[in-house]
Design a protein around this motif. Structure first.
Motif, short mmCIF file in Angstrom:
data_model
loop_
_atom_site.label_atom_id
_atom_site.label_comp_id
_atom_site.label_asym_id
_atom_site.label_seq_id
_atom_site.Cartn_x
_atom_site.Cartn_y
_atom_site.Cartn_z
N UNK A 37 0.91 -1.14 0.02
CA UNK A 37 -0.05 -0.05 -0.02
C UNK A 37 0.68 1.18 0.20
N UNK A 38 1.96 1.20 0.71
CA UNK A 38 2.83 2.38 0.94
C UNK A 38 3.46 2.73 -0.41
N UNK A 39 4.31 1.55 -1.06
CA UNK A 39 4.84 2.02 -2.23
C UNK A 39 3.86 2.29 -3.39
N UNK A 40 2.47 1.61 -3.28
CA UNK A 40 1.55 1.91 -4.25
C UNK A 40 1.13 3.32 -4.19
N UNK A 41 1.10 3.93 -2.98
CA UNK A 41 0.84 5.45 -2.69
C UNK A 41 1.77 6.30 -3.24
N UNK A 42 3.03 5.75 -3.16
CA UNK A 42 4.22 6.68 -3.77
C UNK A 42 4.27 6.75 -4.90
N UNK A 43 3.74 5.61 -5.76
CA UNK A 43 3.85 5.50 -7.32
C UNK A 43 2.86 6.65 -7.54
N UNK A 44 1.69 6.31 -7.01
CA UNK A 44 0.51 7.39 -7.61
C UNK A 44 0.81 8.66 -7.59
N UNK A 45 1.51 9.06 -6.40
CA UNK A 45 1.84 10.52 -6.15
C UNK A 45 2.92 10.93 -7.31
N UNK A 46 3.92 9.99 -7.54
CA UNK A 46 4.91 10.53 -8.58
C UNK A 46 4.43 10.65 -9.95
N UNK A 47 3.38 9.76 -10.21
CA UNK A 47 2.88 9.74 -11.60
C UNK A 47 1.78 10.81 -11.75
N UNK A 107 8.60 6.06 -10.96
CA UNK A 107 7.51 4.95 -10.49
C UNK A 107 8.21 3.44 -10.72
N UNK A 108 9.02 3.26 -11.62
CA UNK A 108 9.68 1.98 -11.74
C UNK A 108 10.50 1.52 -10.64
N UNK A 109 11.41 2.86 -10.47
CA UNK A 109 12.41 2.60 -9.20
C UNK A 109 11.74 2.37 -7.80
N UNK A 110 10.81 2.84 -7.75
CA UNK A 110 9.89 2.77 -6.34
C UNK A 110 9.46 1.20 -6.31
N UNK A 111 8.97 0.65 -7.58
CA UNK A 111 8.55 -0.91 -7.47
C UNK A 111 9.62 -1.92 -7.52
N UNK A 112 10.91 -1.34 -8.15
CA UNK A 112 12.01 -2.23 -8.52
C UNK A 112 12.55 -3.40 -7.21
N UNK A 113 12.41 -2.86 -5.88
CA UNK A 113 12.85 -3.62 -4.75
C UNK A 113 11.97 -5.09 -4.71
N UNK A 114 10.75 -4.70 -4.68
CA UNK A 114 9.56 -5.90 -4.81
C UNK A 114 9.74 -6.64 -5.89
N UNK A 115 9.96 -6.32 -7.04
CA UNK A 115 10.22 -7.15 -8.22
C UNK A 115 11.42 -7.99 -8.07
N UNK A 116 12.58 -7.41 -7.50
CA UNK A 116 13.64 -7.84 -7.19
C UNK A 116 13.49 -8.98 -6.34
N UNK A 150 11.74 -11.45 3.09
CA UNK A 150 10.54 -10.64 3.31
C UNK A 150 10.92 -9.37 4.42
N UNK A 151 11.38 -9.88 5.49
CA UNK A 151 11.84 -9.01 6.68
C UNK A 151 12.75 -7.85 5.91
N UNK A 152 13.54 -7.90 5.31
CA UNK A 152 14.49 -7.32 4.62
C UNK A 152 13.83 -6.24 3.60
N UNK A 153 12.89 -6.89 3.04
CA UNK A 153 12.12 -5.99 1.90
C UNK A 153 11.35 -5.01 2.31
N UNK A 154 10.41 -5.37 3.31
CA UNK A 154 9.51 -4.55 4.16
C UNK A 154 10.28 -3.41 5.07
N UNK A 155 11.49 -3.41 4.99
CA UNK A 155 12.32 -2.42 5.80
C UNK A 155 12.20 -1.26 4.90
N UNK A 156 12.07 -1.29 3.58
CA UNK A 156 11.61 -0.44 2.62
C UNK A 156 12.99 0.52 2.52
N UNK A 157 14.28 0.01 2.60
CA UNK A 157 15.48 0.76 2.25
C UNK A 157 15.86 1.65 3.53
N UNK A 158 15.07 1.64 4.76
CA UNK A 158 15.44 2.31 5.64
C UNK A 158 16.78 1.91 6.66
#
Length: 273
Positions: free
Chosen positions: A124-134, A145-154, A203-211
């Motif tokens: 939800x968080x990254x979705x909102x950020x993508x919408x905001x950028x677009x 937008x692609x950069x925001x979703x890139x970690x999930x895809x990776x 999954x733990x590391x992914x949802x840290x969201x680069x913090x």
């Protein structure tokens, strides 16, 4: 406003083992591996720090029941942290948890159940950020937008690659994590212990969201195939370059890919009192 530290610089523990030992461990900003024979206190050292931290990562006066932390930046009073434990034991309160989901049988199942909830929030968080950028537009909006979703895809690509030998793939049309295998849909709780363990870590590391986050891991190699052990640290740092890893291990495979210099023996940080 809460000021979170980037990483822990030093762990100092007074009177470990009934006052017989004093611990001073100077840490690297990214990778720290504690080694030693059984009974030397590797897990005890990690547990002392983790138990003293409050749920939100606060360490009042930098003192946690005999544990002193130095952090960077020094003025910060909070630490974002996650804890990974590797032992897939039966759930002690399985009757209560069974009312939530009957398929939750082990501690790793419960970890994955909780992570699924956080994964939904992360999306939800990254979705909102993508919408905001677009919505802001601009010639590079799609690229941002692609950069925001890139970690999930990776993350999905990494898991598919690790599980390829058994033919499992993440169903990318699902909001929660599900797998397909030879036409059958699998829940994470149906994976092997090693697969659950690797999925929980990534999954733990992914949802840290680069913090900036401190990741404590106690013998993460348990149940992992040796090839997965070799890749573990690199995969974690790929998903979150801002994580600080503090782990204990008995496995030479975990340090095989260039991490030998980051290994500290318990005896090297122990002073007799």
């Amino acid at each position: 406003m809460q000021k979170y530290a980037d990483y822990i610089q030093q762990i100092e523990i007074d009177s470990l083992w009934s006052g017989k030992k004093h611990i001073v461990w100077n840490l690297h900003p990214q990778v720290n591996i504690l080694s030693g024979v059984n009974g030397m206190g590797k897990s005890t050292i990690l547990n002392k720090v983790v138990k003293g931290l409050r749920a939100g990562g606060e360490f009042p006066s930098h003192m946690l029941k005999g544990v002193k932390l130095k952090v960077f930046p020094e003025a910060c009073k909070w630490i974002r942290f996650d804890v990974i434990r590797s032992f897939d034991r039966p759930l002690m309160n399985s009757e209560t948890i069974g009312k939530i989901d009957i398929s939750l049988v082990t501690e790793l199942d419960w970890q994955l159940f909780q992570l699924q909830r956080k994964y939904l929030d992360y999306q939800v968080n990254i979705g909102n950020r993508i919408i905001n950028v677009l919505q802001q537009g601009g010639p590079d909006a799609a690229q941002k937008a692609a950069l925001i979703s890139a970690p999930k895809t990776r993350f999905q690509d990494i898991v598919d690659n690790l599980f390829a030998d058994t033919g499992k793939k993440i169903l990318r049309t699902e909001n929660e994590i599900r797998f397909t295998q030879i036409g059958e849909t699998l829940h994470p709780y149906q994976l092997s212990s090693g697969e659950k363990q690797m999925l929980a870590i990534l999954l733990t590391v992914l949802i840290e969201d680069n913090q900036h986050t401190v990741l404590f891991m106690d013998e993460p190699e348990v149940s992992l195939h040796i090839e997965w052990q070799k890749q573990l640290i690199d995969l974690i740092l790929e998903l979150n370059p801002n994580v600080q890893i503090i782990l204990t291990t008995h496995s030479p495979a975990v340090i095989m890919k260039g991490w030998l210099d980051q290994v500290t023996e318990v005896s090297d940080i122990t002073v007799d009192e």
